[in-house]
Design an enzyme around this catalytic site. Structure first.
Site, PDB file in Angstrom:
ATOM      1  CE1 TYR A 145      -3.701   2.410   0.382  1.00 25.42           C
ATOM      2  CE2 TYR A 145      -2.543   3.274   2.291  1.00 25.42           C
ATOM      3  CZ  TYR A 145      -3.543   3.377   1.351  1.00 25.42           C
ATOM      4  OH  TYR A 145      -4.396   4.459   1.377  1.00 25.42           O
ATOM      5  CG  ASP A 239       5.521   3.732   1.378  1.00 27.19           C
ATOM      6  OD1 ASP A 239       5.655   4.337   2.459  1.00 27.19           O
ATOM      7  OD2 ASP A 239       4.437   3.634   0.777  1.00 27.19           O
ATOM      8  CE  LYS A 267      -0.487   5.233   7.828  1.00 26.93           C
ATOM      9  NZ  LYS A 267      -0.362   4.372   6.687  1.00 26.93           N
TER      10      LYS A 267
HETATM   11  C1  LIG Z   1      -0.532   4.941   5.269  1.00 31.43           C
HETATM   12  C2  LIG Z   1       0.460   4.661   4.236  1.00 31.43           C
HETATM   13  C3  LIG Z   1       0.635   5.509   3.131  1.00 31.43           C
HETATM   14  C4  LIG Z   1      -0.242   6.712   2.897  1.00 31.43           C
HETATM   15  O1  LIG Z   1      -0.058   7.680   3.892  1.00 31.43           O
HETATM   16  P1  LIG Z   1      -1.210   8.802   4.071  1.00 31.43           P
HETATM   17  O2  LIG Z   1      -0.650   9.716   5.124  1.00 31.43           O
HETATM   18  O3  LIG Z   1      -2.415   8.053   4.498  1.00 31.43           O
HETATM   19  O4  LIG Z   1      -1.373   9.460   2.772  1.00 31.43           O
HETATM   20  C5  LIG Z   1       1.630   5.231   2.227  1.00 31.43           C
HETATM   21  N1  LIG Z   1       2.418   4.165   2.385  1.00 31.43           N
HETATM   22  C6  LIG Z   1       2.296   3.329   3.428  1.00 31.43           C
HETATM   23  C7  LIG Z   1       3.231   2.181   3.570  1.00 31.43           C
HETATM   24  C8  LIG Z   1       1.301   3.529   4.381  1.00 31.43           C
HETATM   25  O5  LIG Z   1       1.150   2.675   5.391  1.00 31.43           O
END
Ligand SMILES: *Cc1c(COP(=O)(O)O)cnc(C)c1O
Length: 425
Positions: A145, A239, A267
């Site tokens: 994701y 990521d 986050k």
């Molecule tokens: C939550 C998440 C995102 C997106 O972050 P947002 O602040 O919700 O836009 C991208 N990559 C990973 C791995 C995530 O867990």
């Protein structure tokens, strides 16, 4: 039975004006059914709904809340920042301090930019990768994701082949440029590099997945992807929006002793304030405007309140013993849940997840065997026990450093009762 009378009333009004009643889809209980409690406030490891129910929070804002709700150090910093002015549209000293703190934790981020969300960090990093390599394609890993990003959220194989739900509305061009490898499968990576020679700008992946279950990279996998990227002239992007500052001070890169060319953060960087960051090798980041041609901007990027919250959060996170403590709590929880039995539990550090069906997940294909119906029953059983898990069997639950051993034991005991009641043992 928790009483959700007031929540039901507000939720039904919300659904009339906001799609699904939620401003981000998984907050709705679509996967598990029922009415989501409308939350009034949080305190430490607990959240309270408008009907007065008190839940132990294992969602932690879907990852960010490393120190639970309303940690006084963070609240104080944010209040002070707000009183100095919410936005200037000009640089502040806080941005320097925060950038230095992030770089201390992530030496691979020689230069970085602050943005407002994880998705923004991801899309900005892809723009850098495409621009510096002058290549169009991005390699993603099925089931990873990356947020609400045009070429990634719409890029599941199902979405590509069948115009599946996530593909609707995404630019067909953006989706067509995405190529999809399998997590924990290096062969799939080298096959794609062979199939699209000179076309792939970067491979982007979660070093530990959080949205198809919590899956650790198998030994050699991350290094293998990095090496294949470099052999083929592509950038290696991690990521770490979920893993950053959660799995270790230096996230997965510290935990697995690996460095990315570009890193995406979000986050837990900011303890619940809107913030993301991306960065990496200085030679790449210098090509971002105004020093280079790559345009990336934002009115609220690096805003003083988010920056103050982030500095306070990282000050707490950088104290000695925080990650050891999180690890101990998580080990206690996972060991206890495994002893209860009847469910699949996988974890890395303070990220864990509970599912039913497969005995193990190591890639997206495994995650398609999850038993959603049983999870829904388990989820509601836990909610009755006043334990708030993420309402999704695929997503990582998290613990914070302010959860106590006693609370962890309460989760295990509750899970035991729910599993017994559902006859799953
Ligand atoms: C939550 C998440 C995102 C997106 O972050 P947002 O602040 O919700 O836009 C991208 N990559 C990973 C791995 C995530 O867990």
């Amino acid at each position: 039975m928790n009483k959700l009378v007031k929540s039901e009333n507000i939720y039904s009004q919300l659904t009339a004006i906001i799609p699904g009643g939620v401003n981000s889809p998984f907050r709705g209980f679509n996967q598990v059914g029922g009415c989501p409690p409308i939350i009034e406030r949080g305190w430490g490891s607990h959240v309270y709904d408008i009907d007065g129910n008190d839940y132990l929070d294992l969602c932690c804002g879907w990852g960010p809340l490393l120190f639970g709700h309303c940690h006084p150090h963070i609240v104080n910093a944010v209040q002070k920042a707000a009183a100095r002015g919410t936005l200037f549209g000009a640089s502040t000293k806080g941005e320097l301090k925060l950038a230095e703190m992030v770089r201390e934790a992530y030496p691979s981020m020689e230069m970085l930019r602050f943005v407002n969300s994880g998705a923004e960090a991801v899309m900005s990093s892809l723009r850098v990768a495409r621009s510096v390599t002058r290549r169009p394609r991005i390699m993603k890993f099925e089931g990873c994701y990356h947020g609400h990003v045009e070429c990634l959220d719409a890029a599941g194989i199902e979405a590509q082949e069948n115009g599946g739900p996530l593909a609707l509305g995404a630019s067909p061009g953006a989706v067509a440029e995405t190529v999809i490898a399998d997590f924990n499968d290096l062969q799939s990576v080298s096959d794609l590099f062979a199939k699209y020679p000179g076309e792939i700008a970067a491979a982007i992946l979660e070093p530990v997945t959080g949205s198809m279950g919590v899956i650790a990279p198998e030994p050699g996998f991350l290094e293998g992807v990095r090496d294949l990227c470099h052999k083929n002239g592509a950038l290696f992007i991690l990521d770490e929006v979920l893993t950053g500052f959660r799995l270790a001070k230096g996230g997965a890169q510290e935990r697995y002793n690996i460095q990315a060319d570009l890193t995406c953060l979000g986050k837990a960087i900011s303890g619940g304030l809107a913030m993301g960051a991306y960065g990496g090798k200085a030679e790449y980041m210098k090509s971002v405007s105004p020093t280079g041609p790559i345009y990336q901007a934002g009115t609220y990027c690096g805003n003083p309140i988010s920056v103050a919250g982030a500095i306070a959060e990282l000050e707490l996170a950088f104290q000695p013993g925080v990650y050891e403590h999180l690890e101990e709590l998580s080990n206690r929880l996972v060991k206890g849940l495994k002893e209860v039995g009847g469910m699949l539990v996988q974890s890395v550090g303070s990220m864990f997840f509970i599912a039913f069906g497969p005995e193990k997940v190591r890639n997206y294909a495994d995650s398609t065997h999850f038993d959603y119906e049983t999870f829904a029953k388990f989820f509601h059983g836990m909610l009755e026990e006043n334990i708030y898990l993420p309402p999704s069997t695929t997503d990582a639950a998290c613990i914070s450093a302010v959860h106590t051993e006693k609370e962890i034991d309460r989760v295990i005991e509750a899970a035991d009762r729910v599993i017994t009641k559902l006859n799953l043992k």
